[in-house]
Design a protein around this motif. Structure first.
Motif, PDB file in Angstrom:
ATOM      1  N   ILE A  60       0.818  -1.297   0.045  1.00  8.32           N
ATOM      2  CA  ILE A  60       0.051   0.069   0.080  1.00  8.32           C
ATOM      3  C   ILE A  60       0.842   1.273  -0.025  1.00  8.32           C
ATOM      4  O   ILE A  60       0.650   2.188  -0.895  1.00  8.32           O
ATOM      5  CB  ILE A  60      -1.078   0.111   1.213  1.00  8.32           C
ATOM      6  N   ILE A  61       1.907   1.189   0.775  1.00 12.60           N
ATOM      7  CA  ILE A  61       2.922   2.419   0.831  1.00 12.60           C
ATOM      8  C   ILE A  61       3.648   2.601  -0.592  1.00 12.60           C
ATOM      9  O   ILE A  61       3.552   3.795  -1.005  1.00 12.60           O
ATOM     10  CB  ILE A  61       3.902   2.065   1.916  1.00 12.60           C
ATOM     11  N   ILE A  62       3.717   1.516  -1.116  1.00 11.59           N
ATOM     12  CA  ILE A  62       4.583   1.651  -2.454  1.00 11.59           C
ATOM     13  C   ILE A  62       3.360   2.231  -3.544  1.00 11.59           C
ATOM     14  O   ILE A  62       3.747   3.259  -4.359  1.00 11.59           O
ATOM     15  CB  ILE A  62       4.860   0.343  -3.315  1.00 11.59           C
ATOM     16  N   ILE A  63       2.029   1.878  -3.431  1.00  9.42           N
ATOM     17  CA  ILE A  63       1.176   2.299  -4.295  1.00  9.42           C
ATOM     18  C   ILE A  63       1.015   3.916  -3.961  1.00  9.42           C
ATOM     19  O   ILE A  63       0.876   4.907  -4.932  1.00  9.42           O
ATOM     20  CB  ILE A  63      -0.163   1.785  -4.095  1.00  9.42           C
ATOM     21  N   LEU A  64       0.879   4.326  -2.662  1.00  9.35           N
ATOM     22  CA  LEU A  64       0.709   5.761  -2.437  1.00  9.35           C
ATOM     23  C   LEU A  64       1.872   6.444  -2.840  1.00  9.35           C
ATOM     24  O   LEU A  64       1.589   7.753  -3.413  1.00  9.35           O
ATOM     25  CB  LEU A  64       0.466   5.602  -0.883  1.00  9.35           C
ATOM     26  N   THR A  65       3.220   6.070  -2.822  1.00 11.77           N
ATOM     27  CA  THR A  65       4.109   6.970  -2.793  1.00 11.77           C
ATOM     28  C   THR A  65       4.350   6.809  -4.528  1.00 11.77           C
ATOM     29  O   THR A  65       4.771   7.852  -5.055  1.00 11.77           O
ATOM     30  CB  THR A  65       5.498   6.461  -2.284  1.00 11.77           C
ATOM     31  N   GLY A  66       4.186   5.716  -5.138  1.00 15.35           N
ATOM     32  CA  GLY A  66       4.183   5.648  -6.648  1.00 15.35           C
ATOM     33  C   GLY A  66       3.131   6.757  -7.202  1.00 15.35           C
ATOM     34  O   GLY A  66       3.829   7.208  -8.283  1.00 15.35           O
ATOM     35  N   VAL A  67       2.029   6.785  -6.729  1.00 16.91           N
ATOM     36  CA  VAL A  67       1.108   7.739  -7.307  1.00 16.91           C
ATOM     37  C   VAL A  67       1.834   9.162  -7.462  1.00 16.91           C
ATOM     38  O   VAL A  67       1.730   9.991  -8.504  1.00 16.91           O
ATOM     39  CB  VAL A  67      -0.255   7.779  -6.700  1.00 16.91           C
ATOM     40  N   TYR A  68       2.092   9.478  -6.175  1.00 15.91           N
ATOM     41  CA  TYR A  68       2.936  10.718  -6.090  1.00 15.91           C
ATOM     42  C   TYR A  68       4.086  10.845  -7.096  1.00 15.91           C
ATOM     43  O   TYR A  68       4.197  11.962  -7.834  1.00 15.91           O
ATOM     44  CB  TYR A  68       3.905  10.902  -4.866  1.00 15.91           C
ATOM     45  N   LEU A  69       4.917  10.039  -7.241  1.00 20.18           N
ATOM     46  CA  LEU A  69       5.932  10.050  -8.278  1.00 20.18           C
ATOM     47  C   LEU A  69       5.395  10.097  -9.515  1.00 20.18           C
ATOM     48  O   LEU A  69       5.911  10.903 -10.351  1.00 20.18           O
ATOM     49  CB  LEU A  69       7.039   8.731  -8.154  1.00 20.18           C
ATOM     50  N   THR A  70       4.211   9.772 -10.119  1.00 20.81           N
ATOM     51  CA  THR A  70       3.840   9.650 -11.529  1.00 20.81           C
ATOM     52  C   THR A  70       3.410  11.088 -11.846  1.00 20.81           C
ATOM     53  O   THR A  70       3.556  11.323 -12.957  1.00 20.81           O
ATOM     54  CB  THR A  70       2.742   8.709 -11.617  1.00 20.81           C
ATOM     55  N   LEU A  71       3.162  11.949 -10.848  1.00 22.54           N
ATOM     56  CA  LEU A  71       2.640  13.346 -11.018  1.00 22.54           C
ATOM     57  C   LEU A  71       4.012  14.160 -11.688  1.00 22.54           C
ATOM     58  O   LEU A  71       3.916  14.938 -12.436  1.00 22.54           O
ATOM     59  CB  LEU A  71       2.462  13.830  -9.727  1.00 22.54           C
ATOM     60  N   PHE A  72       5.228  13.763 -11.270  1.00 18.05           N
ATOM     61  CA  PHE A  72       6.706  14.353 -11.939  1.00 18.05           C
ATOM     62  C   PHE A  72       7.072  13.721 -12.782  1.00 18.05           C
ATOM     63  O   PHE A  72       8.278  14.181 -13.355  1.00 18.05           O
ATOM     64  CB  PHE A  72       7.265  14.824 -10.585  1.00 18.05           C
ATOM     65  N   LEU A 112      12.535  13.660  -2.876  1.00 16.78           N
ATOM     66  CA  LEU A 112      13.590  12.696  -2.641  1.00 16.78           C
ATOM     67  C   LEU A 112      13.204  11.552  -1.633  1.00 16.78           C
ATOM     68  O   LEU A 112      13.379  10.480  -1.599  1.00 16.78           O
ATOM     69  CB  LEU A 112      14.940  13.365  -2.244  1.00 16.78           C
ATOM     70  N   LEU A 113      12.511  12.114  -0.378  1.00 18.94           N
ATOM     71  CA  LEU A 113      11.959  11.402   0.504  1.00 18.94           C
ATOM     72  C   LEU A 113      11.152  10.348   0.097  1.00 18.94           C
ATOM     73  O   LEU A 113      10.961   9.068   0.360  1.00 18.94           O
ATOM     74  CB  LEU A 113      11.347  12.251   1.650  1.00 18.94           C
ATOM     75  N   VAL A 114       9.995  10.873  -0.746  1.00 19.93           N
ATOM     76  CA  VAL A 114       9.086   9.847  -1.144  1.00 19.93           C
ATOM     77  C   VAL A 114       9.741   8.913  -2.244  1.00 19.93           C
ATOM     78  O   VAL A 114       9.312   7.574  -2.141  1.00 19.93           O
ATOM     79  CB  VAL A 114       7.841  10.852  -2.004  1.00 19.93           C
ATOM     80  N   ARG A 115      10.532   9.356  -3.092  1.00 21.89           N
ATOM     81  CA  ARG A 115      11.314   8.291  -4.072  1.00 21.89           C
ATOM     82  C   ARG A 115      11.986   7.249  -3.081  1.00 21.89           C
ATOM     83  O   ARG A 115      12.068   6.119  -3.406  1.00 21.89           O
ATOM     84  CB  ARG A 115      12.612   9.079  -4.538  1.00 21.89           C
ATOM     85  N   GLN A 116      12.883   7.668  -1.891  1.00 21.22           N
ATOM     86  CA  GLN A 116      13.325   6.645  -1.135  1.00 21.22           C
ATOM     87  C   GLN A 116      12.323   5.958  -0.343  1.00 21.22           C
ATOM     88  O   GLN A 116      12.684   4.642  -0.091  1.00 21.22           O
ATOM     89  CB  GLN A 116      14.263   7.513  -0.055  1.00 21.22           C
ATOM     90  N   ILE A 117      11.147   6.301   0.207  1.00 20.27           N
ATOM     91  CA  ILE A 117      10.239   5.532   0.592  1.00 20.27           C
ATOM     92  C   ILE A 117       9.830   4.523  -0.257  1.00 20.27           C
ATOM     93  O   ILE A 117       9.633   3.092  -0.005  1.00 20.27           O
ATOM     94  CB  ILE A 117       8.828   6.546   1.207  1.00 20.27           C
ATOM     95  N   HIS A 118       9.425   5.072  -1.441  1.00 27.43           N
ATOM     96  CA  HIS A 118       9.026   3.946  -2.611  1.00 27.43           C
ATOM     97  C   HIS A 118      10.006   2.920  -2.731  1.00 27.43           C
ATOM     98  O   HIS A 118       9.625   1.707  -2.938  1.00 27.43           O
ATOM     99  CB  HIS A 118       8.956   4.788  -3.621  1.00 27.43           C
ATOM    100  N   HIS A 119      11.362   3.168  -2.784  1.00 22.86           N
ATOM    101  CA  HIS A 119      12.398   2.262  -3.110  1.00 22.86           C
ATOM    102  C   HIS A 119      12.495   1.501  -1.796  1.00 22.86           C
ATOM    103  O   HIS A 119      12.620   0.229  -2.114  1.00 22.86           O
ATOM    104  CB  HIS A 119      13.517   2.941  -3.731  1.00 22.86           C
ATOM    105  N   TRP A 120      12.723   1.993  -0.792  1.00 21.62           N
ATOM    106  CA  TRP A 120      12.877   1.123   0.336  1.00 21.62           C
ATOM    107  C   TRP A 120      12.099   0.145   0.460  1.00 21.62           C
ATOM    108  O   TRP A 120      11.906  -1.108   0.966  1.00 21.62           O
ATOM    109  CB  TRP A 120      13.190   2.111   1.826  1.00 21.62           C
ATOM    110  N   ALA A 121      10.713   0.877   0.560  1.00 20.85           N
ATOM    111  CA  ALA A 121       9.436  -0.164   0.773  1.00 20.85           C
ATOM    112  C   ALA A 121       9.366  -1.363  -0.247  1.00 20.85           C
ATOM    113  O   ALA A 121       9.089  -2.207  -0.139  1.00 20.85           O
ATOM    114  CB  ALA A 121       8.146   0.675   0.440  1.00 20.85           C
TER     115      ALA A 121
END
Lengths: 545, 270
Positions: A60-72, A112-121
């Motif tokens: 779920i965390i990956i999906i949430l952060t992933g959506v944010y990343l697709t915006l940019f 950067l934080l969201v990218r790192q959360i996405h990748h670590w998650a």
């Protein structure tokens, strides 16, 4: 609202607002009967039952952060010149994908934080699935009726690997580009159709201009869509089958002892989600992952040492790294066995663990449902097989990082590679034998404990001078727990001649099954658990031991 | 002439002749010798070489031969140039221990910089070779960091890793980390190609290119490097990241799961 006012409201026939909303919804969705059936669903308590939750929450965390990343993120391979805020790359040519990832990392708020959360998650998601799968394996939770759910889980793990790989490739940095090149090489090694497959995937010669856009739709739409569906199906089946539990007093194959979903597990699981999110966010805030700015943009003429994939693809890397570079040339064609054999081994290693439950149920011939978990020691052959598989996996992971083993332990990379080559074959055999011995040893110990009680460490001297150690008998609960497991009898071929003297033909499959069954449950392959008679005999008072 | 001949036996004649001769020599020397500074250098240079030779005979000759011609234990040093000496001795690789592993590692230098200069001068006197670069050549002034990064990834990263963390070579050899290496030594290494490293003479990588690479390394792999994402985890890529995710990520989550599972509703226990 005062009590008096409340009563006046009721006397007017007005139900409280919450009740009215619930009533309104129930009339349209039928939630009342749904809730009635599921809210009192019981779940047993054990930390290892929460590993699946770790996976679900990180997904779920990956999906949430992933959506944010697709915006940019711009999934495009058009070349641009970098003019962003990271000085050591200014003026460099790079793809728009890389450029936008740098933009996310340095110029988007929280990017950067969201990218790192996405990748670590993602790393933790895959690690969680691996451990969850092993928990299910070693406790025998895959047995009937859960075989299909085992396969769903396995598929989730494999799809997770590929979703991770496609995501890791999106920034089009030098590291992931090397990984995609590696994949292209593996595809090219497929006899006859390899070149066509590669052209089909990349839309022409590697790297072309398409793969980031293609991987993007695979990464954000296709694979996660399938995974989400599988995860829901996985959960529905967990609800439908009810959760398994460890043996213990009051726990049987027909009940589930634990706490109800509402309110206990709602609160626990809900809280656990935030704990998982918190741990992953803290790690992402503290530790850097995939610093693409230090890695640089992908160019086919560049490569770096230490180019490894994320850990879940590491065993694929290992298979390639320790495989000798064999080639066969004939009539102007080259068969690159050094790459093709690892490509074949890759699904085989994974499939070995996936099909195991079906092999076991064929050997045991057991068609009953099992809701009580095994302790790993009570299924020595299964446990030994699982450890052997994990050994192969880990040895291959070592092979994938052979250069870092060499540099950090001051070894020769050739020696590390040869170690991996030998232990790829020898390691699982040793692991199997040693694990089986340990399991049998533990079974003997359990048997001793049941029959003779716990060693107290108190030494007593008897009047005639003999020294004995005082053993304390186990409690009724402990006795039950240690003897609750089923033990199979090894299968036999049975009479090959019927009453009329007609010889029956014994099929090879049956012979194999009997052989395997004896290897599983024959003499010396399991320790008979103490029977009630034995227990009575020994505790009837013929002296202490 | 008579007068002169008459006084040639004068007691002071010898003194006068000596004075004249001295004046002539001095005058001629003053007229023909190069600039006075160079003259001073020449003497100190020969002195340096002499000192270097002494150091060489004590510390190096047992392997590299008495005249730098090399032996079965060490290569010839004729023509390696002062840059090679400054790198090898300055990074402590030379003198090497008698029994080495696969590769001579970097260690604490044995000689002072003055002694290294003397050794370098002696070796340089044996035959022409690359010379020690000046601060102007390896200093940060006027360097293009981004260009340096591109050059580094093209020429160096396949052994030294993206940001110069080092990597493995065959049979226990390795490309060392470049963190904390003196810019001068990086320059000299590129120039001379020590041990397993290929050399990048000015015809391959110009002096400006080398300066760019050094500036890039300073930006990404020095004590002044900032890691915007947090802990660098060795800068080794996915292997250390995976290890970190397993141990600290999943490890912490399992610890949390154990903690949550241990705290159940009290109805049963009391």
């Amino acid at each position: 609202m005062s009590t008096a006012a409340n009563e006046t409201a009721r006397s007017r026939g007005q139900a409280p607002a919450g009740e009215r909303i619930a009533d309104w919804a129930d009339g349209r969705l039928g939630i009342y009967s749904l809730a009635k059936a599921n809210m009192r669903k019981i779940f047993p308590d054990h930390w290892s039952f929460m590993l699946g939750e770790v996976c679900m929450y990180s997904f779920i965390i990956i999906i949430l952060t992933g959506v944010y990343l697709t915006l940019f993120f711009h999934p495009s391979m058009n070349e641009v010149v970098y003019h962003g805020s990271y000085v050591p790359l200014q003026g460099q040519m790079m793809s728009e994908a890389f450029n936008s990832t740098l933009h996310i990392s340095f110029d988007v708020r929280g990017g950067l934080l969201v990218r790192q959360i996405h990748h670590w998650a993602a790393l933790i998601f895959l690690a969680g699935m691996f451990v969850h799968m092993m928990r299910v394996f070693f406790t025998g939770a895959f047995r009937k009726p859960r075989e299909i759910n085992w396969l769903f889980g396995f598929l989730l793990f494999v799809l997770g690997m590929f979703t991770g790989f496609t995501g890791y490739s999106l920034p089009d940095d030098l590291l992931s580009g090397t990984g995609v090149r590696f994949m292209e090489g593996a595809i090219l090694s497929v006899p006859i159709v390899g070149t066509y497959l590669s052209y089909f995937l990349f839309g022409g010669q590697f790297p072309g201009h398409d793969f980031v856009a293609r991987f993007y739709s695979i990464h954000i739409l296709l694979l996660p869509g399938i995974m989400l569906g599988l995860m829901v199906a996985h959960l529905i089946l967990v609800f439908y089958h009810k959760h398994t539990q460890f043996a213990g007093p009051g726990k049987s194959n027909n009940n589930v002892v634990g706490m109800p979903l509402l309110p206990v597990y709602m609160a626990k699981a809900g809280g656990f989600f935030f704990l998982v999110f918190g741990v992953i966010a803290a790690i992402a805030a503290v530790a850097q992952i995939n610093p693409i700015w230090a890695i640089g943009p992908y160019r086919v003429d560049q490569v770096s040492t230490g180019a490894q994939p994320d850990w879940y693809m590491g065993f694929a890397e290992g298979l390639i790294r320790f495989m000798p570079g064999w080639e066969i040339n004939f009539w102007g064609h080259t068969l690159v066995l050094g790459v093709f054999i690892p490509l074949v081994l890759f699904p085989l290693v994974l499939a070995a663990i996936a099909v195991y439950p079906f092999i076991e149920s064929w050997v045991t011939g057991d068609k009953r449902e099992h809701h009580i978990l095994d302790r790993p020691r009570n299924a020595p052959t299964r446990t030994a097989f699982g450890v052997a598989w994990v050994t192969i996996y880990m040895i291959t992971l070592v092979g994938g990082g052979n250069d870092l083993w060499a540099t950090h332990f001051h070894l020769s990379i050739n020696a590390v590679t040869w170690f991996v080559r030998i232990f790829f074959f020898v390691g699982p055999v040793i692991a199997f034998l040693v694990t089986k011995r340990i399991c049998l040893g533990l079974q003997r110990r359990d048997r001793d404990k049941v029959l003779h009680g716990r060693e107290t460490g108190i030494i007593k001297r008897l009047p005639h001078g003999e020294f004995i150690e005082v053993h304390e008998p186990l409690s009724q609960e402990q006795l039950h727990t240690l003897t609750a497991h089923d033990q199979y009898q090894p299968a036999e071929i049975g009479p090959t001649v019927d009453e009329n003297g007609v010889e029956r033909k014994v099929k090879a499959a049956e012979r194999l099954r009997v052989k395997l069954s004896n290897a599983y449950y024959g003499e010396d392959n399991q320790i008979p658990k103490p029977s009630v008679e034995e227990y009575r005999e020994i505790t009837s008072g013929h002296g202490h031991h | 002439m008579k007068k002169l001949s008459a006084r040639r036996r004068h007691p002071l004649a010898a003194v006068v002749v000596l004075l004249l001769a001295l004046a002539a020599t001095g005058g001629l020397y003053a007229a023909f010798a190069p600039a006075g500074k160079a003259q001073a250098d020449e003497t100190s240079q020969s002195l340096t070489i002499k000192e270097g030779r002494k150091l060489y005979e004590v510390g190096c000759a047992s392997c590299h031969g008495t005249g730098g011609q090399g032996s079965s234990d060490g290569p010839s040093l004729v023509g390696v140039g002062s840059a090679a000496v400054d790198f090898q001795v300055g990074t402590g690789r030379m003198p090497a221990a008698t029994s080495q592993g696969a590769q001579v590692p970097r260690k604490k230098p044995v000689y002072t910089q003055t002694q290294i200069d003397q050794l370098a001068a002696y070796i340089a006197s044996l035959g022409a070779g690359p010379i020690v670069p000046t601060k102007q050549q390896y200093g940060p002034a006027g360097a293009d960091i981004a260009k340096g990064g591109e050059l580094f990834r093209t020429n160096c990263a396949q052994c030294h890793n993206f940001t110069g963390k080092g990597g493995a070579l065959t049979k226990g050899k390795f490309a060392p980390t470049l963190e904390g290496v003196d810019p001068k030594h990086i320059y000299e290494a590129m120039q001379t190609g020590p041990q397993n490293m290929p050399s990048f003479p000015d015809t391959t990588l110009s002096s400006k290119n080398k300066k760019d690479i050094i500036a890039y390394l300073h930006a990404v792999d020095s004590s002044e490097t900032t890691n915007p994402g947090g802990l660098e985890l060795g800068g080794l890529g996915p292997v250390s990241e995976g290890l970190f995710a397993w141990i600290f990520g999943l490890g912490a989550l399992i610890a949390v799961a154990v903690w949550v599972a241990a705290r159940t509703a009290k109805a049963k226990k009391s």
